[in-house]
Design a protein around this motif. Structure first.
Motif, PDB file in Angstrom:
ATOM      1  N   THR A  83       5.662  -6.667 -25.963  1.00 22.71           N
ATOM      2  CA  THR A  83       4.901  -7.810 -25.457  1.00 22.71           C
ATOM      3  C   THR A  83       5.633  -8.530 -24.332  1.00 22.71           C
ATOM      4  N   THR A  84       6.954  -8.603 -24.420  1.00 21.60           N
ATOM      5  CA  THR A  84       7.707  -9.333 -23.400  1.00 21.60           C
ATOM      6  C   THR A  84       9.138  -8.841 -23.348  1.00 21.60           C
ATOM      7  N   PHE A  85       9.775  -9.045 -22.208  1.00 27.33           N
ATOM      8  CA  PHE A  85      11.201  -8.759 -22.089  1.00 27.33           C
ATOM      9  C   PHE A  85      11.731  -9.453 -20.851  1.00 27.33           C
ATOM     10  N   ALA A  86      12.991  -9.840 -20.904  1.00 28.76           N
ATOM     11  CA  ALA A  86      13.591 -10.641 -19.844  1.00 28.76           C
ATOM     12  C   ALA A  86      13.599  -9.882 -18.515  1.00 28.76           C
ATOM     13  N   PRO A  87      13.515 -10.613 -17.403  1.00 27.23           N
ATOM     14  CA  PRO A  87      13.396  -9.961 -16.091  1.00 27.23           C
ATOM     15  C   PRO A  87      14.644  -9.244 -15.593  1.00 27.23           C
ATOM     16  N   ALA A  88      15.799  -9.472 -16.212  1.00 24.42           N
ATOM     17  CA  ALA A  88      17.027  -8.832 -15.739  1.00 24.42           C
ATOM     18  C   ALA A  88      17.125  -7.356 -16.118  1.00 24.42           C
ATOM     19  N   PHE A  89      16.197  -6.893 -16.961  1.00 24.58           N
ATOM     20  CA  PHE A  89      16.241  -5.515 -17.441  1.00 24.58           C
ATOM     21  C   PHE A  89      15.213  -4.655 -16.706  1.00 24.58           C
ATOM     22  N   ALA A  90      15.459  -3.344 -16.690  1.00 19.76           N
ATOM     23  CA  ALA A  90      14.494  -2.395 -16.148  1.00 19.76           C
ATOM     24  C   ALA A  90      13.572  -1.940 -17.263  1.00 19.76           C
ATOM     25  N   ILE A  91      12.280  -2.201 -17.106  1.00 23.03           N
ATOM     26  CA  ILE A  91      11.308  -1.741 -18.096  1.00 23.03           C
ATOM     27  C   ILE A  91      10.204  -0.980 -17.380  1.00 23.03           C
ATOM     28  N   GLU A  92       9.549  -0.103 -18.089  1.00 22.00           N
ATOM     29  CA  GLU A  92       8.608   0.824 -17.480  1.00 22.00           C
ATOM     30  C   GLU A  92       7.465   0.117 -16.759  1.00 22.00           C
ATOM     31  N   ALA A  93       6.809  -0.830 -17.406  1.00 17.29           N
ATOM     32  CA  ALA A  93       5.640  -1.474 -16.804  1.00 17.29           C
ATOM     33  C   ALA A  93       6.008  -2.184 -15.510  1.00 17.29           C
ATOM     34  N   ARG A  94       7.150  -2.845 -15.517  1.00 17.01           N
ATOM     35  CA  ARG A  94       7.585  -3.594 -14.325  1.00 17.01           C
ATOM     36  C   ARG A  94       7.941  -2.634 -13.184  1.00 17.01           C
ATOM     37  N   SER A  95       8.693  -1.605 -13.504  1.00 23.03           N
ATOM     38  CA  SER A  95       9.100  -0.639 -12.481  1.00 23.03           C
ATOM     39  C   SER A  95       7.895   0.068 -11.883  1.00 23.03           C
ATOM     40  N   GLU A  96       6.945   0.456 -12.742  1.00 29.06           N
ATOM     41  CA  GLU A  96       5.787   1.185 -12.252  1.00 29.06           C
ATOM     42  C   GLU A  96       4.875   0.286 -11.422  1.00 29.06           C
ATOM     43  N   ALA A  97       4.717  -0.964 -11.841  1.00 24.94           N
ATOM     44  CA  ALA A  97       3.905  -1.894 -11.051  1.00 24.94           C
ATOM     45  C   ALA A  97       4.517  -2.079  -9.665  1.00 24.94           C
ATOM     46  N   ALA A  98       5.831  -2.263  -9.613  1.00 24.28           N
ATOM     47  CA  ALA A  98       6.499  -2.439  -8.320  1.00 24.28           C
ATOM     48  C   ALA A  98       6.337  -1.202  -7.446  1.00 24.28           C
ATOM     49  N   ARG A  99       6.454  -0.024  -8.046  1.00 20.12           N
ATOM     50  CA  ARG A  99       6.308   1.220  -7.279  1.00 20.12           C
ATOM     51  C   ARG A  99       4.910   1.352  -6.697  1.00 20.12           C
ATOM     52  N   LEU A 100       3.898   1.076  -7.511  1.00 19.99           N
ATOM     53  CA  LEU A 100       2.520   1.225  -7.050  1.00 19.99           C
ATOM     54  C   LEU A 100       2.166   0.194  -5.968  1.00 19.99           C
ATOM     55  N   ILE A 101       2.702  -1.015  -6.096  1.00 21.39           N
ATOM     56  CA  ILE A 101       2.467  -2.031  -5.067  1.00 21.39           C
ATOM     57  C   ILE A 101       3.148  -1.615  -3.765  1.00 21.39           C
ATOM     58  N   ALA A 102       4.409  -1.184  -3.870  1.00 24.33           N
ATOM     59  CA  ALA A 102       5.159  -0.785  -2.675  1.00 24.33           C
ATOM     60  C   ALA A 102       4.515   0.400  -1.967  1.00 24.33           C
ATOM     61  N   GLU A 103       3.861   1.277  -2.714  1.00 27.08           N
ATOM     62  CA  GLU A 103       3.151   2.401  -2.100  1.00 27.08           C
ATOM     63  C   GLU A 103       2.025   1.942  -1.181  1.00 27.08           C
ATOM     64  N   ARG A 104       1.508   0.744  -1.457  1.00 28.35           N
ATOM     65  CA  ARG A 104       0.328   0.258  -0.744  1.00 28.35           C
ATOM     66  C   ARG A 104       0.654  -0.786   0.324  1.00 28.35           C
ATOM     67  N   THR A 105       1.810  -1.385   0.261  1.00 28.93           N
ATOM     68  CA  THR A 105       2.160  -2.391   1.258  1.00 28.93           C
ATOM     69  C   THR A 105       2.455  -1.734   2.597  1.00 28.93           C
ATOM     70  N   PRO A 106       2.221  -2.442   3.693  1.00 29.58           N
ATOM     71  CA  PRO A 106       2.474  -1.849   5.011  1.00 29.58           C
ATOM     72  C   PRO A 106       3.966  -1.745   5.320  1.00 29.58           C
ATOM     73  N   GLY A 107       4.308  -0.835   6.207  1.00 26.12           N
ATOM     74  CA  GLY A 107       5.679  -0.732   6.708  1.00 26.12           C
ATOM     75  C   GLY A 107       6.709  -0.516   5.622  1.00 26.12           C
ATOM     76  N   ASP A 108       7.824  -1.230   5.762  1.00 25.64           N
ATOM     77  CA  ASP A 108       8.947  -1.048   4.821  1.00 25.64           C
ATOM     78  C   ASP A 108       9.033  -2.182   3.806  1.00 25.64           C
ATOM     79  N   LEU A 109       7.898  -2.752   3.447  1.00 21.94           N
ATOM     80  CA  LEU A 109       7.891  -3.807   2.414  1.00 21.94           C
ATOM     81  C   LEU A 109       7.968  -3.149   1.042  1.00 21.94           C
ATOM     82  N   ASP A 110       9.141  -2.629   0.737  1.00 20.88           N
ATOM     83  CA  ASP A 110       9.308  -1.748  -0.418  1.00 20.88           C
ATOM     84  C   ASP A 110      10.009  -2.380  -1.611  1.00 20.88           C
ATOM     85  N   LYS A 111      10.496  -3.592  -1.444  1.00 20.12           N
ATOM     86  CA  LYS A 111      11.110  -4.314  -2.555  1.00 20.12           C
ATOM     87  C   LYS A 111      10.145  -5.394  -3.025  1.00 20.12           C
TER      88      LYS A 111
END
Length: 451
Positions: A83-111
């Motif tokens: 249900t929840t986990f602190a932001p300092a850790f790597a978790i699957e849902a967070r990593s995958e959301a960031a990856r999918l967003i970065a795939e769609r952002t223009p240029g090098d907005l990858d972080k």
């Protein structure tokens, strides 16, 4: 789903609301919130069984409509898993959301730096820009909205800022292009663009380029009136930022994730900012989520130097799981393409037809599922239907129009002298035609106030 009337339950919900809920942007004793019993797709309904086509997309965030089963299932699955986990850790849902967003952002907005919503995304984007440049000032436009938190509301260019304007937030405002109500006496889009850029560069020169950390713009301004910038304007701002070493921030909180018929409105103009804020449509508002997409250049600033900012719920697992499912649904179901196609073939032509029939419509403008009607008393003079920041009796024409729209089954988004058409991006052509017919009927009420 067919709504089942339950007036007694609605009365109880309403009574508890009025007794205990403090509503935003409202004089508490003067409002009468509708008690909502349910929502699905492009519709919601009250406890009397009255159903409304939602032309507001909540607050311009239900880009895939209400209760999409795949996103609901993803939230349920994530809740059962973690249900929840602190932001300092790597978790699957967070990593995958960031990856999918970065795939769609223009240029090098990858972080991707995750926030809880759009306003705090703006707060952090401005903080990053100031730390990156070591400069204090931020330039923002009149006719803009950037959020309700302290820095974001001071960046905002409409009357919601006034009560909280500290006058010490390091904000300098300028006029962005808007040909229909030009501040530059322009007669063409080309003139408006050139004069707006000249005005902006003059503002930079007189403020002192070395004092300016960032320029922030809504790629397509939302509640301020959905003014699509003229060709060349955003590219011109990009050039000015490069020329003077200023960070270019695009606010895509409303315009992002399919609203304009592209993943991001920046794609319409071929422009890559240094920082881009997002929220709302990233997961259709199912669980609060926002963020800042960060260029390599700015991310490098904080490679060895700690970034002094964070949030307890940054990248919350439930919100990120909802984002992953939403982005997958949008790709699988062609939601972005649907918004583009129906904007071009149904909404744009349909609103143009309304403008021909109704003298209260001064201008139609928009793109994708992001449109506005500028309502006027007089087409020749372009006098607004109601005065700027009207309230009470002065706002009666817009109140009457909104009431008529609701009576005909469509829930409108009205702001000052404008009504916005911002349905879910996966809306159907038949639903749009139903909504346009309701607006047609409601505009006859607005016509009564024209001269």
């Amino acid at each position: 789903m067919t709504p089942q009337p339950s007036p007694e339950a609605g009365a109880a919900v309403k009574a508890a609301d009025r007794a205990h809920v403090f509503h935003s942007w409202s004089a508490q004793d003067l409002i009468d919130p509708l008690a909502v019993a349910g929502a699905e797709g492009s519709y919601f309904w009250d406890y009397d069984g009255t159903r409304y086509l939602d032309f507001t997309s909540g607050l311009v965030y239900t880009n895939i409509g209400y209760q999409h089963p795949k996103v609901v299932a993803a939230i349920q699955e994530q809740a059962a898993k973690m249900t929840t986990f602190a932001p300092a850790f790597a978790i699957e849902a967070r990593s995958e959301a960031a990856r999918l967003i970065a795939e769609r952002t223009p240029g090098d907005l990858d972080k991707i730096f995750f926030t809880n919503g759009g306003a705090d995304a703006v707060e952090h984007a401005v903080r990053m820009a100031r730390l990156h440049t070591g400069r204090p000032k931020v330039l923002s436009a009149y006719r803009s909205y950037h959020g309700g938190t302290q820095q974001a509301i001071n960046l905002t260019g409409d009357p919601r800022r006034w009560a909280s304007d500290s006058g010490s937030a390091g904000v300098v405002r300028f006029w962005a292009p808007f040909l229909y109500r030009s501040r530059f006496y322009a007669e063409t889009e080309e003139q408006e663009c050139a004069r707006a850029l000249e005005h902006l560069e003059t503002t930079i020169a007189f403020e002192g380029p070395a004092t300016i950390a960032a320029i922030i713009l809504e790629t397509v301004p939302g509640t301020a009136g959905i003014m699509v910038p003229p060709p060349g304007y955003l590219a011109g701002v990009r050039e000015l930022c490069d020329k003077y070493g200023i960070v270019f921030v695009l606010d895509e909180v409303m315009a992002g994730f399919g609203r304009t018929g592209e993943w991001f409105a920046a794609d319409l103009f071929g422009v890559v900012p240094d920082l881009m804020t997002f929220a709302k449509g990233v997961n259709s508002g199912y669980v609060p989520l926002g963020g800042v997409a960060i260029s390599g250049k700015i991310a490098e600033t904080f490679g060895k130097r700690p970034y002094p900012g964070g949030l307890t719920y940054s990248g919350h697992p439930l919100a990120c799981a909802a984002a992953v499912a939403t982005l997958e649904v949008m790709a699988q179901e062609g939601v972005v393409e649907n918004a583009r196609r129906l904007g071009e073939t149904v909404v744009g032509p349909g609103l143009a037809e309304l403008a021909e029939r109704h003298p209260s419509v001064g201008e139609v403008r928009g793109v994708g599922m992001f449109w506005a009607l500028d309502l006027v008393k007089n087409r020749e003079t372009r006098e607004p239907l109601v005065p700027y920041n009207a309230a009470g009796e002065a706002n009666a024409p817009m109140a009457a129009f909104a009431a008529a729209a609701k009576k005909h089954g469509v829930w409108p988004f009205v702001n000052m002298n404008r009504t916005h058409v911002v349905p879910p991006c996966n809306v159907t052509a038949s639903e749009l035609k139903e909504g346009l017919a309701a607006l047609d009927a409601a505009l006859t009420v607005a016509d009564e106030y024209t001269v």
